[in-house]
Design a protein around this motif. Structure first.
Motif, PDB file in Angstrom:
ATOM      1  N   ILE A  18       0.759  -1.128  -0.103  1.00 30.07           N
ATOM      2  CA  ILE A  18      -0.046   0.003   0.033  1.00 30.07           C
ATOM      3  C   ILE A  18       0.772   1.241  -0.070  1.00 30.07           C
ATOM      4  O   ILE A  18       0.907   2.286  -0.813  1.00 30.07           O
ATOM      5  CB  ILE A  18      -0.924   0.080   0.975  1.00 30.07           C
ATOM      6  N   ALA A  19       1.818   1.278   0.816  1.00 30.23           N
ATOM      7  CA  ALA A  19       3.156   2.303   0.667  1.00 30.23           C
ATOM      8  C   ALA A  19       3.365   2.588  -0.627  1.00 30.23           C
ATOM      9  O   ALA A  19       3.643   3.804  -1.166  1.00 30.23           O
ATOM     10  CB  ALA A  19       4.008   2.114   1.663  1.00 30.23           C
ATOM     11  N   PHE A  20       3.716   1.497  -1.384  1.00 34.09           N
ATOM     12  CA  PHE A  20       4.177   1.742  -2.682  1.00 34.09           C
ATOM     13  C   PHE A  20       3.437   2.327  -3.764  1.00 34.09           C
ATOM     14  O   PHE A  20       3.437   3.139  -4.441  1.00 34.09           O
ATOM     15  CB  PHE A  20       4.908   0.332  -3.017  1.00 34.09           C
ATOM     16  N   LEU A  21       2.076   1.729  -3.458  1.00 37.56           N
ATOM     17  CA  LEU A  21       0.682   2.245  -4.351  1.00 37.56           C
ATOM     18  C   LEU A  21       0.743   3.803  -4.115  1.00 37.56           C
ATOM     19  O   LEU A  21       0.697   4.477  -4.984  1.00 37.56           O
ATOM     20  CB  LEU A  21      -0.080   1.314  -4.326  1.00 37.56           C
ATOM     21  N   LEU A  22       0.776   4.283  -2.942  1.00 39.08           N
ATOM     22  CA  LEU A  22       0.501   5.451  -2.607  1.00 39.08           C
ATOM     23  C   LEU A  22       1.758   6.389  -2.987  1.00 39.08           C
ATOM     24  O   LEU A  22       1.396   7.393  -3.424  1.00 39.08           O
ATOM     25  CB  LEU A  22       0.480   5.551  -0.997  1.00 39.08           C
ATOM     26  N   MET A  23       2.841   5.920  -2.784  1.00 37.86           N
ATOM     27  CA  MET A  23       4.061   6.656  -3.707  1.00 37.86           C
ATOM     28  C   MET A  23       3.970   6.876  -4.913  1.00 37.86           C
ATOM     29  O   MET A  23       4.103   7.953  -5.367  1.00 37.86           O
ATOM     30  CB  MET A  23       5.409   5.730  -3.088  1.00 37.86           C
ATOM     31  N   TRP A 147      -9.104  10.639  -5.032  1.00 42.87           N
ATOM     32  CA  TRP A 147      -9.801   9.882  -3.830  1.00 42.87           C
ATOM     33  C   TRP A 147      -9.082   8.341  -3.550  1.00 42.87           C
ATOM     34  O   TRP A 147      -9.057   7.943  -2.705  1.00 42.87           O
ATOM     35  CB  TRP A 147     -10.917   9.540  -4.370  1.00 42.87           C
ATOM     36  N   ARG A 148      -8.200   8.061  -4.712  1.00 45.12           N
ATOM     37  CA  ARG A 148      -7.514   6.694  -4.368  1.00 45.12           C
ATOM     38  C   ARG A 148      -6.103   7.148  -3.673  1.00 45.12           C
ATOM     39  O   ARG A 148      -5.908   6.002  -2.783  1.00 45.12           O
ATOM     40  CB  ARG A 148      -6.809   6.444  -5.847  1.00 45.12           C
ATOM     41  N   ILE A 149      -5.710   8.316  -3.667  1.00 46.90           N
ATOM     42  CA  ILE A 149      -4.449   8.738  -2.577  1.00 46.90           C
ATOM     43  C   ILE A 149      -5.258   8.871  -1.218  1.00 46.90           C
ATOM     44  O   ILE A 149      -4.566   8.263  -0.315  1.00 46.90           O
ATOM     45  CB  ILE A 149      -3.927   9.713  -3.104  1.00 46.90           C
ATOM     46  N   VAL A 150      -6.373   9.234  -1.079  1.00 48.13           N
ATOM     47  CA  VAL A 150      -7.139   9.283   0.119  1.00 48.13           C
ATOM     48  C   VAL A 150      -7.515   8.077   0.689  1.00 48.13           C
ATOM     49  O   VAL A 150      -7.277   7.621   1.902  1.00 48.13           O
ATOM     50  CB  VAL A 150      -8.316  10.193   0.364  1.00 48.13           C
ATOM     51  N   PHE A 151      -7.901   7.092   0.025  1.00 46.89           N
ATOM     52  CA  PHE A 151      -8.410   5.659   0.163  1.00 46.89           C
ATOM     53  C   PHE A 151      -6.958   5.028   0.655  1.00 46.89           C
ATOM     54  O   PHE A 151      -6.965   4.323   1.610  1.00 46.89           O
ATOM     55  CB  PHE A 151      -8.807   5.158  -0.914  1.00 46.89           C
ATOM     56  N   MET A 156      -3.552   2.797   5.027  1.00 43.33           N
ATOM     57  CA  MET A 156      -1.971   2.629   5.407  1.00 43.33           C
ATOM     58  C   MET A 156      -2.092   2.890   6.964  1.00 43.33           C
ATOM     59  O   MET A 156      -1.513   2.348   7.938  1.00 43.33           O
ATOM     60  CB  MET A 156      -1.083   3.749   4.905  1.00 43.33           C
ATOM     61  N   VAL A 157      -2.993   4.104   7.204  1.00 41.87           N
ATOM     62  CA  VAL A 157      -3.136   4.217   8.760  1.00 41.87           C
ATOM     63  C   VAL A 157      -3.921   3.065   9.366  1.00 41.87           C
ATOM     64  O   VAL A 157      -3.351   2.570  10.552  1.00 41.87           O
ATOM     65  CB  VAL A 157      -3.929   5.473   8.927  1.00 41.87           C
ATOM     66  N   LEU A 158      -4.793   2.531   8.746  1.00 38.13           N
ATOM     67  CA  LEU A 158      -5.339   1.381   9.539  1.00 38.13           C
ATOM     68  C   LEU A 158      -4.549   0.182   9.855  1.00 38.13           C
ATOM     69  O   LEU A 158      -4.779  -0.610  10.641  1.00 38.13           O
ATOM     70  CB  LEU A 158      -6.739   1.088   8.691  1.00 38.13           C
ATOM     71  N   ILE A 159      -3.826  -0.051   8.681  1.00 38.51           N
ATOM     72  CA  ILE A 159      -2.972  -1.121   8.774  1.00 38.51           C
ATOM     73  C   ILE A 159      -1.662  -0.935   9.810  1.00 38.51           C
ATOM     74  O   ILE A 159      -1.407  -1.939  10.612  1.00 38.51           O
ATOM     75  CB  ILE A 159      -2.462  -1.422   7.447  1.00 38.51           C
ATOM     76  N   TRP A 160      -1.315   0.443   9.859  1.00 39.60           N
ATOM     77  CA  TRP A 160      -0.553   0.602  10.977  1.00 39.60           C
ATOM     78  C   TRP A 160      -0.964   0.493  12.340  1.00 39.60           C
ATOM     79  O   TRP A 160      -0.261   0.008  13.307  1.00 39.60           O
ATOM     80  CB  TRP A 160       0.037   2.242  10.856  1.00 39.60           C
ATOM     81  N   ALA A 161      -2.292   0.905  12.502  1.00 40.20           N
ATOM     82  CA  ALA A 161      -2.772   0.699  13.691  1.00 40.20           C
ATOM     83  C   ALA A 161      -3.156  -0.955  14.049  1.00 40.20           C
ATOM     84  O   ALA A 161      -2.869  -1.294  15.025  1.00 40.20           O
ATOM     85  CB  ALA A 161      -4.441   1.193  13.481  1.00 40.20           C
TER      86      ALA A 161
END
Length: 184
Positions: A18-23, A147-151, A156-161
């Motif tokens: 997810i971090a890679f896709l976000l980047m 919206w994809r970036i927001v999603f 990412m935040v949920l997975i970190w939690a």
């Protein structure tokens, strides 16, 4: 114990993907903005006349995409401009890969660039056939991508939690085992 390590590794892999896709999405956003600004800085402005302005539905390019029910739309804009004594026709505009799933969003862009309106285009002084029309409201990045970036950020935040809670739970279980083994 092994199962807990496997779950931890899975969460880390998911987080990395997810971090890679976000980047990639954020990188595309900034590269698109820089590319448009570079073109507008290097090209010369010229008055242009809108000769075609309509909404077009984009065709699906693969069998998988044809089965999807959602439709994509893009503006189809052509403009004429004169350099020297030659008339040129341009079709490129800022955000030329711009599309949306919302037909009304594209119709708004088309309405803002109606046939017969005078606009400012930018042409390449070395090659006058190359031009781009700076359309207000169109970025190199559509709302769908934002919206994809927001999603992805939310994921990412949920997975970190999830990862944090898993580590905490694992360390509690490990400490409990140590306490139990020391009491025996």
């Amino acid at each position: 114990m092994i199962w807990a390590c496997f779950k931890f590794a899975f969460k880390l892999c998911l987080l990395a993907i997810i971090a890679f896709l976000l980047m990639l999405h954020i990188r595309g956003f900034y590269q698109g903005r820089e590319k448009i600004q570079d073109i507008l800085d290097r090209y010369e402005p010229v008055s242009a006349l809108i000769v075609k302005s309509e909404t077009k539905e984009l065709k699906r390019s693969s069998a998988f995409r044809r089965k999807m029910s959602s439709r994509r739309y893009a503006p189809d804009i052509q403009y004429e401009y004169i350099v020297g004594d030659q008339v040129h026709i341009g079709t490129r505009y800022t955000g030329y890969n711009y599309f949306a799933y919302d037909r009304q969003e594209i119709q708004r862009v088309v309405w803002q660039n109606q046939i017969g309106w005078r606009v400012t285009a930018h042409f390449d002084p070395q090659n006058p056939e190359e031009s781009v029309l700076a359309i207000p409201g169109i970025q190199s990045f559509s709302n769908d991508k934002i919206w994809r970036i927001v999603f992805l950020s939310l994921c990412m935040v949920l997975i970190w939690a999830w990862l944090f809670l898993s580590i905490r739970s694992f360390s509690r279980k490990l400490n409990q085992k140590k306490l139990d083994s020391s009491m025996v």
